[in-house]
Design a protein around this motif. Structure first.
Motif, PDB file in Angstrom:
ATOM      1  N   VAL A  72       0.838  -1.205   0.000  1.00  0.00           N
ATOM      2  CA  VAL A  72       0.000   0.000   0.000  1.00  0.00           C
ATOM      3  C   VAL A  72       0.874   1.256   0.000  1.00  0.00           C
ATOM      4  O   VAL A  72       0.598   2.218  -0.730  1.00  0.00           O
ATOM      5  CB  VAL A  72      -0.975  -0.015   1.202  1.00  0.00           C
ATOM      6  CG1 VAL A  72      -1.700   1.310   1.343  1.00  0.00           C
ATOM      7  CG2 VAL A  72      -1.965  -1.158   1.059  1.00  0.00           C
ATOM      8  N   LEU A  73       1.942   1.264   0.816  1.00  0.00           N
ATOM      9  CA  LEU A  73       2.851   2.420   0.822  1.00  0.00           C
ATOM     10  C   LEU A  73       3.514   2.608  -0.542  1.00  0.00           C
ATOM     11  O   LEU A  73       3.703   3.741  -0.996  1.00  0.00           O
ATOM     12  CB  LEU A  73       3.914   2.269   1.902  1.00  0.00           C
ATOM     13  CG  LEU A  73       3.460   2.456   3.333  1.00  0.00           C
ATOM     14  CD1 LEU A  73       4.645   2.288   4.278  1.00  0.00           C
ATOM     15  CD2 LEU A  73       2.808   3.807   3.545  1.00  0.00           C
ATOM     16  N   PHE A  74       3.874   1.508  -1.184  1.00  0.00           N
ATOM     17  CA  PHE A  74       4.462   1.586  -2.523  1.00  0.00           C
ATOM     18  C   PHE A  74       3.475   2.234  -3.489  1.00  0.00           C
ATOM     19  O   PHE A  74       3.834   3.134  -4.259  1.00  0.00           O
ATOM     20  CB  PHE A  74       4.849   0.186  -3.006  1.00  0.00           C
ATOM     21  CG  PHE A  74       5.408   0.161  -4.395  1.00  0.00           C
ATOM     22  CD1 PHE A  74       6.726   0.516  -4.618  1.00  0.00           C
ATOM     23  CD2 PHE A  74       4.623  -0.209  -5.472  1.00  0.00           C
ATOM     24  CE1 PHE A  74       7.250   0.499  -5.901  1.00  0.00           C
ATOM     25  CE2 PHE A  74       5.136  -0.232  -6.757  1.00  0.00           C
ATOM     26  CZ  PHE A  74       6.453   0.126  -6.973  1.00  0.00           C
ATOM     27  N   TYR A  75       2.241   1.796  -3.446  1.00  0.00           N
ATOM     28  CA  TYR A  75       1.210   2.347  -4.333  1.00  0.00           C
ATOM     29  C   TYR A  75       1.009   3.842  -4.073  1.00  0.00           C
ATOM     30  O   TYR A  75       0.974   4.644  -5.006  1.00  0.00           O
ATOM     31  CB  TYR A  75      -0.101   1.590  -4.135  1.00  0.00           C
ATOM     32  CG  TYR A  75      -1.221   2.133  -4.973  1.00  0.00           C
ATOM     33  CD1 TYR A  75      -1.287   1.860  -6.330  1.00  0.00           C
ATOM     34  CD2 TYR A  75      -2.206   2.936  -4.405  1.00  0.00           C
ATOM     35  CE1 TYR A  75      -2.307   2.373  -7.108  1.00  0.00           C
ATOM     36  CE2 TYR A  75      -3.228   3.446  -5.173  1.00  0.00           C
ATOM     37  CZ  TYR A  75      -3.265   3.167  -6.527  1.00  0.00           C
ATOM     38  OH  TYR A  75      -4.277   3.688  -7.288  1.00  0.00           O
ATOM     39  N   ILE A  76       0.888   4.216  -2.800  1.00  0.00           N
ATOM     40  CA  ILE A  76       0.687   5.635  -2.479  1.00  0.00           C
ATOM     41  C   ILE A  76       1.899   6.454  -2.915  1.00  0.00           C
ATOM     42  O   ILE A  76       1.756   7.538  -3.490  1.00  0.00           O
ATOM     43  CB  ILE A  76       0.399   5.824  -0.971  1.00  0.00           C
ATOM     44  CG1 ILE A  76      -0.952   5.219  -0.614  1.00  0.00           C
ATOM     45  CG2 ILE A  76       0.419   7.301  -0.594  1.00  0.00           C
ATOM     46  CD1 ILE A  76      -1.233   5.177   0.877  1.00  0.00           C
TER      47      ILE A  76
END
Length: 134
Positions: A72-76
């Motif tokens: 999720v952090l990668f996507y954000i």
């Protein structure tokens, strides 16, 4: 009065490309890129740590949660770095730092399994939507 509202909105949320001077754009861009880089760095670290936990079969730790949080952090981080190109809006330093802090707060609350991680996630989602509302 109307001018103050526009200034307030620009300080907190950002401004359209054609409304910003080159100096302001450059400073705001640096903040936005540093936040994206920090989120990507944290996501890579969580992938590595989560993989190590799973490989070592440490059952009392939740490596899958670390890896999902890292995803999720990668996507954000990736989407936030591409945000100005898609919306023609550069987020202000305040908005960039707010998105970064909310993302990291969500990650920590999710990994530790705290019940209010969904609330933090909802606030983060709302902030991301508000950052594109121009």
């Amino acid at each position: 009065m109307f001018r103050r509202v526009i200034m307030f909105k620009r300080v907190f949320f950002g401004g359209l490309f054609n409304e910003l001077s080159q100096d302001v754009y450059k400073r705001w861009f640096v903040y936005q890129m540093r936040v994206s880089q920090a989120l990507l760095g944290l996501s890579i670290a969580s992938f590595v740590i989560g993989s190590a936990i799973l490989a070592l079969r440490l059952g009392h730790l939740h490596g899958g949660d670390l890896m999902l949080g890292g995803l999720v952090l990668f996507y954000i981080g990736i989407m936030f770095s591409q945000h100005p190109g898609f919306t023609r809006v550069m987020p202000s330093p305040f908005a960039s730092l707010l998105i970064g802090l909310l993302s990291i707060t969500w990650f920590v609350t999710y990994v530790f399994g705290l019940w209010f991680s969904w609330i933090v996630g909802g606030v983060l989602f709302s902030a991301l939507l508000r950052a594109t509302d121009h």
